[in-house]
Design a protein around this motif. Sequence first.
Motif, PDB file in Angstrom:
ATOM      1  N   ASP A  26     -24.037 -17.939  -5.438  1.00  0.00           N
ATOM      2  CA  ASP A  26     -24.735 -16.759  -5.938  1.00  0.00           C
ATOM      3  C   ASP A  26     -23.779 -15.581  -6.022  1.00  0.00           C
ATOM      4  OD1 ASP A  26     -27.068 -18.233  -6.030  1.00  0.00           O
ATOM      5  OD2 ASP A  26     -27.926 -17.365  -4.206  1.00  0.00           O
ATOM      6  N   ARG A  27     -24.132 -14.628  -6.833  1.00  0.00           N
ATOM      7  CA  ARG A  27     -23.262 -13.487  -7.106  1.00  0.00           C
ATOM      8  C   ARG A  27     -22.914 -12.667  -5.853  1.00  0.00           C
ATOM      9  NH1 ARG A  27     -24.281  -9.328 -11.960  1.00  0.00           N
ATOM     10  NH2 ARG A  27     -22.109  -8.714 -12.127  1.00  0.00           N
ATOM     11  N   PHE A  28     -23.888 -12.423  -4.982  1.00  0.00           N
ATOM     12  CA  PHE A  28     -23.656 -11.583  -3.816  1.00  0.00           C
ATOM     13  C   PHE A  28     -23.348 -12.374  -2.544  1.00  0.00           C
ATOM     14  CE2 PHE A  28     -26.247  -8.576  -6.407  1.00  0.00           C
ATOM     15  CZ  PHE A  28     -25.257  -7.624  -6.574  1.00  0.00           C
ATOM     16  N   TYR A  29     -23.103 -13.670  -2.662  1.00  0.00           N
ATOM     17  CA  TYR A  29     -22.782 -14.466  -1.481  1.00  0.00           C
ATOM     18  C   TYR A  29     -21.522 -13.959  -0.766  1.00  0.00           C
ATOM     19  CZ  TYR A  29     -22.347 -18.512   1.575  1.00  0.00           C
ATOM     20  OH  TYR A  29     -22.242 -19.324   2.683  1.00  0.00           O
TER      21      TYR A  29
ATOM     22  N   ILE B  43     -29.568 -25.830  -0.484  1.00  0.00           N
ATOM     23  CA  ILE B  43     -28.810 -26.220  -1.688  1.00  0.00           C
ATOM     24  C   ILE B  43     -29.073 -27.688  -2.021  1.00  0.00           C
ATOM     25  CG2 ILE B  43     -26.459 -26.695  -2.507  1.00  0.00           C
ATOM     26  CD1 ILE B  43     -26.695 -23.872  -2.796  1.00  0.00           C
ATOM     27  N   ALA B  44     -29.098 -28.536  -0.995  1.00  0.00           N
ATOM     28  CA  ALA B  44     -29.341 -29.968  -1.222  1.00  0.00           C
ATOM     29  C   ALA B  44     -30.727 -30.196  -1.807  1.00  0.00           C
ATOM     30  CB  ALA B  44     -29.170 -30.743   0.075  1.00  0.00           C
ATOM     31  N   SER B  45     -31.715 -29.414  -1.354  1.00  0.00           N
ATOM     32  CA  SER B  45     -33.076 -29.589  -1.876  1.00  0.00           C
ATOM     33  C   SER B  45     -33.187 -29.080  -3.313  1.00  0.00           C
ATOM     34  CB  SER B  45     -34.096 -28.879  -0.980  1.00  0.00           C
ATOM     35  OG  SER B  45     -34.000 -27.479  -1.119  1.00  0.00           O
ATOM     36  N   LEU B  46     -32.287 -28.198  -3.715  1.00  0.00           N
ATOM     37  CA  LEU B  46     -32.285 -27.660  -5.076  1.00  0.00           C
ATOM     38  C   LEU B  46     -31.158 -28.252  -5.915  1.00  0.00           C
ATOM     39  CD1 LEU B  46     -32.719 -23.889  -4.151  1.00  0.00           C
ATOM     40  CD2 LEU B  46     -34.502 -25.448  -4.943  1.00  0.00           C
TER      41      LEU B  46
ATOM     42  N   GLN C 226     -25.087 -26.320  -9.347  1.00  0.00           N
ATOM     43  CA  GLN C 226     -23.860 -26.972  -9.781  1.00  0.00           C
ATOM     44  C   GLN C 226     -23.265 -27.749  -8.603  1.00  0.00           C
ATOM     45  OE1 GLN C 226     -22.690 -26.920 -12.922  1.00  0.00           O
ATOM     46  NE2 GLN C 226     -24.495 -25.738 -13.472  1.00  0.00           N
ATOM     47  N   PRO C 227     -22.570 -28.860  -8.863  1.00  0.00           N
ATOM     48  CA  PRO C 227     -21.947 -29.621  -7.769  1.00  0.00           C
ATOM     49  C   PRO C 227     -20.972 -28.780  -6.944  1.00  0.00           C
ATOM     50  CG  PRO C 227     -21.881 -30.875  -9.826  1.00  0.00           C
ATOM     51  CD  PRO C 227     -22.401 -29.513 -10.159  1.00  0.00           C
ATOM     52  N   GLU C 228     -20.317 -27.813  -7.594  1.00  0.00           N
ATOM     53  CA  GLU C 228     -19.382 -26.951  -6.869  1.00  0.00           C
ATOM     54  C   GLU C 228     -20.110 -26.109  -5.812  1.00  0.00           C
ATOM     55  OE1 GLU C 228     -19.644 -26.418 -10.445  1.00  0.00           O
ATOM     56  OE2 GLU C 228     -18.318 -28.129 -10.704  1.00  0.00           O
ATOM     57  N   GLU C 229     -21.340 -25.703  -6.112  1.00  0.00           N
ATOM     58  CA  GLU C 229     -22.117 -24.906  -5.165  1.00  0.00           C
ATOM     59  C   GLU C 229     -22.496 -25.733  -3.947  1.00  0.00           C
ATOM     60  OE1 GLU C 229     -25.231 -23.703  -7.795  1.00  0.00           O
ATOM     61  OE2 GLU C 229     -24.154 -21.920  -8.454  1.00  0.00           O
ATOM     62  N   VAL C 230     -22.837 -27.000  -4.177  1.00  0.00           N
ATOM     63  CA  VAL C 230     -23.162 -27.895  -3.068  1.00  0.00           C
ATOM     64  C   VAL C 230     -21.925 -28.084  -2.200  1.00  0.00           C
ATOM     65  CG1 VAL C 230     -23.935 -30.212  -2.444  1.00  0.00           C
ATOM     66  CG2 VAL C 230     -24.968 -29.055  -4.403  1.00  0.00           C
ATOM     67  N   GLN C 231     -20.781 -28.316  -2.839  1.00  0.00           N
ATOM     68  CA  GLN C 231     -19.536 -28.499  -2.093  1.00  0.00           C
ATOM     69  C   GLN C 231     -19.166 -27.236  -1.328  1.00  0.00           C
ATOM     70  OE1 GLN C 231     -17.922 -31.473  -1.754  1.00  0.00           O
ATOM     71  NE2 GLN C 231     -16.840 -30.353  -0.165  1.00  0.00           N
ATOM     72  N   LEU C 232     -19.382 -26.069  -1.925  1.00  0.00           N
ATOM     73  CA  LEU C 232     -19.110 -24.806  -1.245  1.00  0.00           C
ATOM     74  C   LEU C 232     -19.981 -24.665   0.002  1.00  0.00           C
ATOM     75  CD1 LEU C 232     -17.699 -22.057  -1.086  1.00  0.00           C
ATOM     76  CD2 LEU C 232     -19.457 -21.161  -2.635  1.00  0.00           C
ATOM     77  N   ALA C 233     -21.245 -25.054  -0.095  1.00  0.00           N
ATOM     78  CA  ALA C 233     -22.150 -24.989   1.062  1.00  0.00           C
ATOM     79  C   ALA C 233     -21.660 -25.902   2.178  1.00  0.00           C
ATOM     80  CB  ALA C 233     -23.573 -25.370   0.649  1.00  0.00           C
ATOM     81  N   VAL C 234     -21.241 -27.093   1.830  1.00  0.00           N
ATOM     82  CA  VAL C 234     -20.721 -28.040   2.826  1.00  0.00           C
ATOM     83  C   VAL C 234     -19.445 -27.485   3.464  1.00  0.00           C
ATOM     84  CG1 VAL C 234     -19.723 -30.346   3.133  1.00  0.00           C
ATOM     85  CG2 VAL C 234     -21.781 -30.051   1.738  1.00  0.00           C
ATOM     86  N   ASN C 235     -18.556 -26.950   2.641  1.00  0.00           N
ATOM     87  CA  ASN C 235     -17.299 -26.397   3.168  1.00  0.00           C
ATOM     88  C   ASN C 235     -17.536 -25.197   4.075  1.00  0.00           C
ATOM     89  OD1 ASN C 235     -15.886 -28.354   1.785  1.00  0.00           O
ATOM     90  ND2 ASN C 235     -15.324 -27.013   0.092  1.00  0.00           N
TER      91      ASN C 235
END
Length: 101
Positions: free
Chosen positions: A33-36, A74-77, A82-91
């Motif tokens: 997200d933009r403000f993350y 993120i996983a539920s959505l 985008q796959p990059e967002e899921v990877q960012l959450a995991v990282n």
Amino acid sequence: MLRPLSAAVFVFFFTITGWVSVANASARTLPGDRFYPVKIGMEKTQLALAFTSQQQASLKVEFASRRLEEMVKIASLAEHRQPEEVQLAVNRFKYEVTHIQ
């Protein structure tokens, strides 16, 4: 004399109000997200202002818990993200967990 002072007070108030609004909006953001980055910056500021190692440890555990919640959300959505967002959450979760010690 009164006019420049009132203008300065207005600018100060407007700046503080805007900053608080962005900080509040960032509290509910997810990776990608933009403000993350604002949310992460606020957390780093909280850590820097913690007085004791116990406060720092407590904040680190709280932040790791937030990252886990973000990862689950993120996983539920996943179909809307985008796959990059899921990877960012995991990282981000991995980073928080490794920095608790």
